[in-house]
Enzyme design. Structure first.
Site, PDB file in Angstrom:
ATOM      1  N   ASP A  72       2.145  -6.933  -8.372  1.00  5.14           N
ATOM      2  CA  ASP A  72       2.803  -5.408  -9.536  1.00  5.14           C
ATOM      3  C   ASP A  72       3.938  -5.613  -9.347  1.00  5.14           C
ATOM      4  O   ASP A  72       5.003  -6.199  -9.300  1.00  5.14           O
ATOM      5  CB  ASP A  72       2.339  -4.533  -7.491  1.00  5.14           C
ATOM      6  CG  ASP A  72       2.912  -5.306  -6.338  1.00  5.14           C
ATOM      7  OD1 ASP A  72       3.216  -5.853  -6.576  1.00  5.14           O
ATOM      8  OD2 ASP A  72       1.733  -4.604  -5.634  1.00  5.14           O
ATOM      9  N   ASP A 141      -2.715   0.663   5.271  1.00  3.92           N
ATOM     10  CA  ASP A 141      -3.602   1.349   5.213  1.00  3.92           C
ATOM     11  C   ASP A 141      -4.551   0.032   4.569  1.00  3.92           C
ATOM     12  O   ASP A 141      -5.409   0.518   4.164  1.00  3.92           O
ATOM     13  CB  ASP A 141      -3.195   2.185   3.812  1.00  3.92           C
ATOM     14  CG  ASP A 141      -2.459   2.170   2.738  1.00  3.92           C
ATOM     15  OD1 ASP A 141      -2.032   1.278   2.386  1.00  3.92           O
ATOM     16  OD2 ASP A 141      -2.472   2.934   2.495  1.00  3.92           O
ATOM     17  N   HIS A 143      -3.914  -2.282   1.448  1.00  2.53           N
ATOM     18  CA  HIS A 143      -3.682  -1.328   0.141  1.00  2.53           C
ATOM     19  C   HIS A 143      -3.710  -3.006   0.041  1.00  2.53           C
ATOM     20  O   HIS A 143      -3.027  -3.859   1.137  1.00  2.53           O
ATOM     21  CB  HIS A 143      -3.861  -0.753  -0.178  1.00  2.53           C
ATOM     22  CG  HIS A 143      -1.613  -0.548  -0.029  1.00  2.53           C
ATOM     23  ND1 HIS A 143      -1.108   0.344   0.146  1.00  2.53           N
ATOM     24  CD2 HIS A 143      -0.801  -2.050  -0.019  1.00  2.53           C
ATOM     25  CE1 HIS A 143       0.516  -0.326   0.173  1.00  2.53           C
ATOM     26  NE2 HIS A 143       0.086  -1.201  -0.154  1.00  2.53           N
ATOM     27  N   GLU A 148      -4.104   1.760  -3.669  1.00  2.00           N
ATOM     28  CA  GLU A 148      -4.710   2.437  -2.598  1.00  2.00           C
ATOM     29  C   GLU A 148      -5.837   2.086  -2.404  1.00  2.00           C
ATOM     30  O   GLU A 148      -7.226   2.456  -2.938  1.00  2.00           O
ATOM     31  CB  GLU A 148      -3.452   3.549  -2.837  1.00  2.00           C
ATOM     32  CG  GLU A 148      -2.200   2.946  -3.761  1.00  2.00           C
ATOM     33  CD  GLU A 148      -1.871   3.296  -3.306  1.00  2.00           C
ATOM     34  OE1 GLU A 148      -1.885   2.033  -1.924  1.00  2.00           O
ATOM     35  OE2 GLU A 148       0.160   3.389  -3.017  1.00  2.00           O
TER      36      GLU A 148
HETATM   37  N1  GLP Z   1       2.428  -3.885  -3.559  1.00  2.00           N
HETATM   38  C1  GLP Z   1       3.067  -4.255  -2.073  1.00  2.00           C
HETATM   39  C2  GLP Z   1       2.514  -5.072  -1.766  1.00  2.00           C
HETATM   40  O1  GLP Z   1       2.043  -6.437  -2.919  1.00  2.00           O
HETATM   41  C3  GLP Z   1       2.142  -5.690  -0.220  1.00  2.00           C
HETATM   42  O2  GLP Z   1       1.247  -6.530   0.387  1.00  2.00           O
HETATM   43  C4  GLP Z   1       3.032  -4.762   0.290  1.00  2.00           C
HETATM   44  C5  GLP Z   1       2.972  -4.909   2.335  1.00  2.00           C
HETATM   45  O3  GLP Z   1       4.343  -4.526   2.074  1.00  2.00           O
HETATM   46  P1  GLP Z   1       5.115  -5.901   3.452  1.00  2.00           P
HETATM   47  O4  GLP Z   1       5.051  -6.926   3.817  1.00  2.00           O
HETATM   48  O5  GLP Z   1       6.673  -5.204   3.298  1.00  2.00           O
HETATM   49  O6  GLP Z   1       4.925  -4.630   4.445  1.00  2.00           O
HETATM   50  O7  GLP Z   1       3.540  -3.674  -0.056  1.00  2.00           O
HETATM   51  C6  GLP Z   1       3.962  -3.126  -1.001  1.00  2.00           C
HETATM   52  O8  GLP Z   1       2.887  -2.217  -0.797  1.00  2.00           O
END
Ligand code: GLP
Length: 349
Positions: A72, A141, A143, A148
């Site tokens: 993303d 959550d 995702h 989402e």
């Molecule tokens: N778009 C990214 C996701 O691809 C990632 O998996 C998530 C978790 O982040 P973290 O690993 O910092 O908890 O963060 C963002 O939302």
């Protein structure tokens, strides 16, 4: 689906980095047949990338014939913004290894036609014959990428509006100011991830334990998009102890026992990376001897440790030692990156 439980974030990262390195090496990629790897951002994979850089520095893996696709990117954030996923990927991984610039695919959140950008991304993946291994993380959550809660489980790469919870979670990267977090992103779809031949998800921390429980113990549900992994033939979740807090004890024990029983009865050296049986290597006499010895040991009430000592994977130990050595020697070129990393890891979102 497999669930691998390790003690903490460090052990999870070691497992995942070793796994990715081995999958690339086993694949023996060439320019005509590259290894296509899906990658994510966020704090979860940072240490994995650090360890992959160290494997590369120790000469244990090459990215020359690796093609990557990132999950993303924010819409409207300049590519060179410190919090863009372009900056993240180059700082944490790409600029430290021998990957070719043209082999890196990160969605352009500033493209004139965002729909066209998403369509092109899917077409590029298809042109290369699909993704071999997708390495992802999740939000609290549940995702995956920026899919989402409520995202279609058959979704493809597209523009997505971020959920309020995600904006709050990601505000830590924007000085804690939610007004500075972009509200739109381009993201691969759930189906884009699930189309990969193998999907590996990193889940660490108590704040993600509810999401892990929903994903493993409840049904496939668009409110917890990572739960789509239940439908994947080769889904692998690697988590730490903290992330298991909301799982039933019997669930955790079962998944742990799979690894333990396979190692004890079949022998770690007879098991492939993906838990497959290396048929040619199985010596039935040896397996019978092992079973007898196990039975004797349990009768004599011996400690499990004695068995585990024998099953230590020498290759992994040697690889880890070499990497530690390379890590010590290597002078990090970007010290702010390491400061940033520690800052990220210290924050409890
Ligand atoms: N778009 C990214 C996701 O691809 C990632 O998996 C998530 C978790 O982040 P973290 O690993 O910092 O908890 O963060 C963002 O939302």
């Amino acid at each position: 689906m497999r669930l691998i439980v390790r003690q903490d974030y460090e052990e999870v990262a070691s497992y995942v980095a070793y796994y990715v390195k081995e999958r690339i090496n086993q694949f023996q990629p060439t320019p005509e047949r590259p290894f296509v790897l899906g990658l994510a951002t966020g704090s979860s994979p940072i240490l994995v990338y650090h360890k992959l850089v160290d494997f590369y520095a120790a000469g244990q893996v090459s990215f020359e014939n690796v093609v990557t696709f990132n999950t993303d990117e924010y819409v409207g954030l300049p590519k060179d913004h410190p919090q863009s996923y372009h900056t993240f990927m180059w700082n944490h991984l790409f600029k430290h290894v021998n990957i070719k610039k043209e082999n890196v695919h990160i969605l352009d959140g500033n493209a004139n036609n965002l729909d066209e950008e998403c369509r092109k991304f899917e077409a590029e993946i298809a042109k290369l014959g699909g993704i071999e291994l997708f390495l992802g993380g999740i939000g609290p959550d549940g995702h995956i990428a920026f899919n989402e809660p409520g995202s279609s489980l058959t979704s493809r790469t597209r523009v997505k509006t971020l959920a309020y919870e995600t904006i709050i979670a990601n505000a830590r990267f924007f000085g804690g100011d939610i007004s500075r977090v972009p509200k739109l992103a381009l993201t691969v779809g759930v189906a884009t991830v699930m189309d990969a031949r193998e999907v590996m998800i990193v889940i660490t921390g108590a704040h993600k334990s509810l999401a892990l429980a929903k994903c493993v113990e409840e049904g496939v549900n668009h409110m917890w998009t990572v739960s789509a992994i239940q439908m994947h033939p080769k889904g692998l979740i690697v988590c730490d102890e903290d992330a298991t807090l909301e799982l039933h004890v019997k669930t955790v024990k079962y998944f742990k026992s799979i690894e333990h029983v396979h190692h004890s009865i079949i022998g770690k050296h007879n098991l492939g990376l993906q838990g497959n049986l290396l048929r040619n290597m199985v010596d039935t006499n040896q397996a019978a001897k092992r079973r007898r010895r196990l039975m004797l040991q349990s009768l004599l009430n011996d400690e499990d440790e004695k068995l585990e000592d024998e099953e230590e994977d020498e290759a992994q130990k040697a690889a880890t030692a070499a990497v530690e050595e390379a890590g010590k020697k290597r002078k990090r070129s970007n010290s702010t990156y390491w400061e940033e990393k520690s800052a990220l890891l210290d924050v409890n979102p």
